[in-house]
Design an enzyme around this catalytic site. Structure first.
Site, PDB file in Angstrom:
ATOM      1  N   GLU A 288      -4.062   9.032  -0.344  1.00  0.00           N
ATOM      2  CA  GLU A 288      -2.924   8.138  -0.507  1.00  0.00           C
ATOM      3  C   GLU A 288      -1.896   8.829  -1.407  1.00  0.00           C
ATOM      4  OE1 GLU A 288      -2.213   5.260   0.850  1.00  0.00           O
ATOM      5  OE2 GLU A 288      -4.113   4.801   1.840  1.00  0.00           O
TER       6      GLU A 288
ATOM      7  N   HIS B   3      -5.087   7.709   6.649  1.00  0.00           N
ATOM      8  CA  HIS B   3      -4.947   6.760   7.761  1.00  0.00           C
ATOM      9  C   HIS B   3      -3.685   7.015   8.567  1.00  0.00           C
ATOM     10  CE1 HIS B   3      -1.958   4.179   5.548  1.00  0.00           C
ATOM     11  NE2 HIS B   3      -2.640   4.579   4.492  1.00  0.00           N
TER      12      HIS B   3
ATOM     13  N   HIS C 218       6.369   1.404   1.787  1.00  0.00           N
ATOM     14  CA  HIS C 218       6.546   0.203   2.617  1.00  0.00           C
ATOM     15  C   HIS C 218       7.995  -0.277   2.659  1.00  0.00           C
ATOM     16  CE1 HIS C 218       2.011  -1.042   2.121  1.00  0.00           C
ATOM     17  NE2 HIS C 218       2.173   0.234   2.458  1.00  0.00           N
TER      18      HIS C 218
ATOM     19  N   ASP D 250       3.109   7.226   3.162  1.00  0.00           N
ATOM     20  CA  ASP D 250       1.955   6.339   3.332  1.00  0.00           C
ATOM     21  C   ASP D 250       1.698   6.105   4.814  1.00  0.00           C
ATOM     22  OD1 ASP D 250      -0.068   4.545   2.862  1.00  0.00           O
ATOM     23  OD2 ASP D 250       1.238   2.901   2.253  1.00  0.00           O
TER      24      ASP D 250
ATOM     25  N   GLU E  11      -5.867   0.890   7.964  1.00  0.00           N
ATOM     26  CA  GLU E  11      -5.944   0.753   6.502  1.00  0.00           C
ATOM     27  C   GLU E  11      -4.976  -0.295   5.978  1.00  0.00           C
ATOM     28  OE1 GLU E  11      -4.977   1.461   2.267  1.00  0.00           O
ATOM     29  OE2 GLU E  11      -3.628   1.593   3.995  1.00  0.00           O
ATOM     30  N   GLU E  12      -3.794  -0.383   6.584  1.00  0.00           N
ATOM     31  CA  GLU E  12      -2.761  -1.281   6.057  1.00  0.00           C
ATOM     32  C   GLU E  12      -3.111  -2.759   6.206  1.00  0.00           C
ATOM     33  OE1 GLU E  12      -0.577  -0.335   4.196  1.00  0.00           O
ATOM     34  OE2 GLU E  12       0.021   1.703   4.673  1.00  0.00           O
TER      35      GLU E  12
END
Length: 416
Positions: free
Chosen positions: A204, A116, A387, A145, A179-180
Site C-alpha cells: 500500500e 491489489h 481515493h 492505491d 481490497e477496496e
C-alpha cells in the site's frame, strides 16, 4: 608532563565526542548502500512509470470485471517475464481473480508481498483523468492505491532476477481484486498464504511524509434495523409506531459506546427511514463504522449493542442488531517494530529518513498480521490524495522505495 598528556587526552576525547554528536545531529549516513541494487533501482524508474501508465489508464474499480481482467492479464505477463510461477485463483463472491505468483530461491526466508488490482473509481474515470506527470508528481486513478504498489513490487523482483540474487526460499506475490471493499473473495486466501511465510510486506502507499505503517485498526460493520408500524401522518398518526424516532434514539445512545482509551470508535454514517412525507415510517436501518485496535473490543461492542438496544423509546418497535466483523486489528507489536528499524536503517544508507505511523484505516495487512505473520505496511510508492481526483505519487521517491523493498527482500531472505 602528566598534566599535559591528560589535557591532550581530554581534549582529543572532547573533539571525537563533538564529531559524533555533530554527525548524529546532521543525520549523516555511515553505512553504505548496495551500489548495484541502488543503481538498478534508479534505472528502473522509467520502466516503472511506463508500466504504471498502462495500468492507470484502465478502469478497474472493484467489481468492474472487464477492467480488472485487462489489468490482471498485463500483470500476469509481467510476472511470468521474470520467471514467476503464476497461479490464478477464483475470487468468488468478488469479481476478478486472485493472482498468486511465486519465485523460488536457494535461501531460507519466506516472504509474502501483498497488493491489489482494484480501485475505488467508477468506469470512465480513466478516460476523464488519464495518467499524467506534472510538477514532479504522477497523477491518475489508482496511481498510488494500488497500481503503483503492484509495479513497485514487480520492479523489485525484476532487480533480484537481473542480479541473480536468490538468497530466499520463496517470495510470493499475492495480488487480489477486491481490497477496496473488504477482500471478501480473497481474505481467506491471504490468511492461509500468510501462515506459510515468515514476513508479509504490504505494498500500500506510503504517506506524503514518507512513512511506513506499523499498526492498523480493525473494521466492524455495525448497526441495527427497526420495525415499526405505518399510519397516515396527518389523519391518524397515533395508530403508527414511528421507526424513525426509535432509530434516532438508538443512534444517540449507541454512539456513546466508543472507548478512546482503547482507540475504539463508533461512528454512525448511514440513516435510512421513510419514503413519504405524509406517512409514519414503519422501518428504519442505521449503519455504523466501527474501528478497534484490540480484538476483544468486537465482543464487548456486540454485547453492549444488544444490551443497550433494549432501552427503547417506543416499546411498540422491534430492533435487530447488526454486528459483522470486517478486517481484524493489526495491533502494535515488537516484531513489526524490529522490521521498521531494519527498513529505517536501509533507507538511511541512501540518505533518506523513513517515518512510521499507525492508521485507523485497514488493509490486507490486517489479515496477514491476524494469523501471526510479522507484517509491515505502506511499503509502496510515496504519495497523497488517495481515493480522490488529486491522487498522486512523488517521482523523487520512486527509486528510493524500489531500493528499500529490494534490499528488504535481500536481507529478509537471509533470515530463517
Amino acid at each position: 608532563m602528566k598534566k599535559r598528556i591528560f589535557g591532550v587526552t581530554v581534549g582529543l576525547f572532547a573533539f571525537v565526542l563533538a564529531i559524533v554528536l555533530l554527525l548524529g545531529h546532521l543525520n549523516v549516513v555511515v553505512a553504505a548502500p548496495n551500489a548495484a541494487v541502488y543503481d538498478k533501482a534508479k534505472k528502473a524508474q522509467s520502466d516503472f512509470l511506463s508500466k504504471l501508465e498502462t495500468l492507470v489508464n484502465i478502469d478497474s474499480g472493484t467489481g468492474y470485471e472487464p477492467g480488472l481482467t485487462k489489468v490482471e492479464d498485463i500483470v500476469i505477463d509481467h510476472l511470468k517475464s521474470i520467471g514467476a510461477e503464476v497461479q490464478i485463483i477464483n475470487a468468488t463472491p468478488s469479481k476478478g481473480r486472485n493472482i498468486l505468483a511465486t519465485i523460488k530461491g536457494t535461501g531460507k526466508g519466506k516472504i509474502l508481498l501483498l497488493a491489489h488490482t482494484d480501485t475505488v473509481f467508477e468506469e470512465g474515470t480513466a478516460a476523464k483523468r488519464p495518467f499524467k506527470i506534472l510538477g514532479g508528481k504522477a497523477y491518475g486513478p489508482g496511481v498510488m492505491d494500488d497500481k503503483g504498489g503492484i509495479i513497485l513490487g514487480f520492479e523489485a523482483l525484476k532487480i533480484l532476477q537481473e542480479l541473480k540474487l536468490q538468497n530466499f526460499e520463496k517470495i510470493t506475490f499475492l495480488i487480489n481484486p477486491d481490497e477496496e471493499k473488504g477482500s471478501f473473495g480473497s481474505r481467506e486466501l491471504i490468511k492461509e498464504t500468510a501462515k506459510k511465510h515468515d514476513v508479509a510486506l504490504v505494498l500500500e502507499f506510503g504517506s506524503p511524509d514518507d512513512k511506513v505503517t506499523s499498526w492498523r485498526k480493525g473494521i466492524g460493520y455495525y448497526g441495527f434495523k427497526v420495525k415499526g408500524r405505518s399510519a397516515h401522518a396527518g389523519a391518524e398518526p397515533e395508530k403508527g409506531c414511528n421507526a424513525l424516532l426509535e432509530a434516532a434514539h438508538q443512534t444517540l445512545q449507541l454512539s456513546k459506546l466508543g472507548d478512546a482509551s482503547k482507540q475504539t470508535s463508533v461512528n454512525f454514517t448511514v440513516f435510512e427511514a421513510g419514503d413519504r412525507r405524509n406517512t409514519i415510517p414503519d422501518s428504519a436501518e442505521v449503519q455504523a463504522d466501527v474501528r478497534v485496535l484490540q480484538a476483544e473490543e468486537y465482543n464487548r461492542l456486540e454485547r453492549d449493542f444488544t444490551r443497550l438496544s433494549k432501552n427503547k423509546l417506543l416499546p411498540c418497535t422491534e430492533i435487530q442488531v447488526i454486528s459483522d466483523r470486517g478486517r481484524p486489528p493489526f495491533p502494535p507489536n515488537p516484531k513489526t517494530d524490529a522490521l521498521v528499524k531494519k527498513a529505517q536503517a536501509i533507507y538511511q544508507t541512501i540518505g533518506f529518513k523513513l517515518g512510521v505511523e499507525g492508521s485507523g484505516g485497514g488493509t490486507d495487512g490486517n489479515y496477514a498480521a491476524a494469523v501471526g505473520t510479522t507484517t509491515l505496511d505502506a511499503l509502496g510508492p510515496v504519495g497523497g490524495g488517495a481515493h480522490s481526483p488529486e491522487e498522486y505519487i512523488d517521482l523523487d521517491r520512486i527509486a528510493p522505495r524500489i531500493y528499500l523493498l529490494t534490499k528488504l527482500l535481500i536481507d529478509l531472505g537471509n533470515a530463517s
